[in-house]
Design a protein around this motif. Structure first.
Motif: not given
Length: 231
Positions: A52-80
Motif C-alpha cells: 500500500i502506498i499513498n495517493s501522492e506517491m506517483q513516482e513509487v507507483r510508476r516504479h512498482l508498475d515497471s517491475l517484472q516479478l515471478p509472483v503476483p504483485l498487488h499495489v493499493e493506492v490510498k492515503s491512510t
C-alpha cells in the motif's frame, strides 16, 4: 507465504532533512528499500506481495508498475491515517493462510529474516510470530512482555522492570488476526500497538522471535546507519 508492505507514510522527517526520494525509493547500499523487501520476500517463498502506498506517491507507483516479478504483485493506492488503517486496506489480499506484514523502512539482516520465516512456517498452533529485538534505537519503542518460553503476554508503551524486548515491526500472522483487525476497526481502535494489544486481549497465542537488531529508517542519518548494518 503472502507478504505485505505498508509504504503509505509521507516520510515527512526524511523530506524535512533534505532527502529528495520518496521513502520507499530511498536507497540502502544502492538498492531502494521497497526493492530490497520485494527481493527478500521472493527469496523466502513469496506466494504474493501486496503493497500500500499513498495517493501522492506517483513516482513509487510508476516504479512498482515497471517491475517484472515471478509472483503476483498487488499495489493499493490510498492515503491512510495510520499503519493499522493501511493494514486494514490490504486485509482481503492476505486471507487464506499465513502472512508476513512489515513497514517499508524496516531494516533487518536477511539471514535472520529467513530463519524467522522458516520458524513461522514450522510453528503449529500459534496465531502469530512477532519479530522483537533487544536493540533499542526507537523514539517511541513498544515493549514486548514475554515469558521464559517467549510467549507474548502484553505490549507496553513504557519501560518496566526486567524489560528486554521491543517490537521489531515485522508481524507474522494468521487469518484470525484479520477478523480481530476488523473488530478493532469497528471499535475505533487506532494504532498498530493498540491492535497488538487487542490480539492478546482476544486470546490469540503470539510468540516472540528475537532478531539481533532491527533499524527503522526515519531520519536522514538512519540511511548510512542502515547501510552499514545490512551490508
Amino acid at each position: 507465504m503472502k507478504y505485505a508492505v505498508i509504504a503509505a507514510g509521507e516520510g515527512s522527517r526524511l523530506v524535512g532533512e533534505g532527502v529528495k526520494d520518496p521513502k520507499p525509493l530511498v536507497k540502502i547500499n544502492g538498492e531502494a528499500m521497497i526493492d530490497r523487501l520485494i527481493r527478500i520476500f521472493i527469496e523466502n517463498k513469496a506466494e504474493s506481495i501486496n503493497i500500500i502506498i499513498n495517493s501522492e506517491m506517483q513516482e513509487v507507483r510508476r516504479h512498482l508498475d515497471s517491475l517484472q516479478l515471478p509472483v503476483p504483485l498487488h499495489v493499493e493506492v490510498k492515503s491512510t491515517p495510520s499503519s493499522m488503517h493501511s493494514f486494514f486496506e490490504l486485509r482481503e489480499w492476505l486471507r487464506g493462510g499465513r502472512f508476513c506484514l512489515t513497514t517499508v523502512d524496516t531494516m533487518f539482516r536477511e539471514d535472520e529474516f529467513s530463519s524467522y520465516i522458516s520458524r513461522f512456517e514450522e510453528s503449529a498452533g500459534i496465531g502469530g510470530l512477532m519479530a522483537v529485538t533487544d536493540f533499542i534505537d526507537d523514539e517511541k519503542p513498544l515493549y514486548v512482555e514475554t515469558d521464559k518460553d517467549l510467549n507474548i503476554k502484553g505490549f507496553r508503551d513504557n519501560v518496566y522492570d526486567n524489560a528486554r524486548y521491543i517490537s521489531g515491526g515485522v508481524y507474522g500472522l494468521t487469518e484470525p488476526a484479520i477478523d480481530i483487525l476488523e473488530r478493532a476497526m469497528r471499535d475505533n481502535v487506532s494504532r498498530m500497538r493498540n491492535y497488538q494489544r487487542r490480539l492478546v486481549s482476544e486470546g490469540m497465542q503470539l510468540k516472540a522471535y528475537p532478531f539481533t537488531k532491527i533499524i527503522d529508517v526515519d531520519h536522514a542519518g538512519d540511511i548510512e546507519k542502515a547501510a552499514r548494518f545490512v551490508k
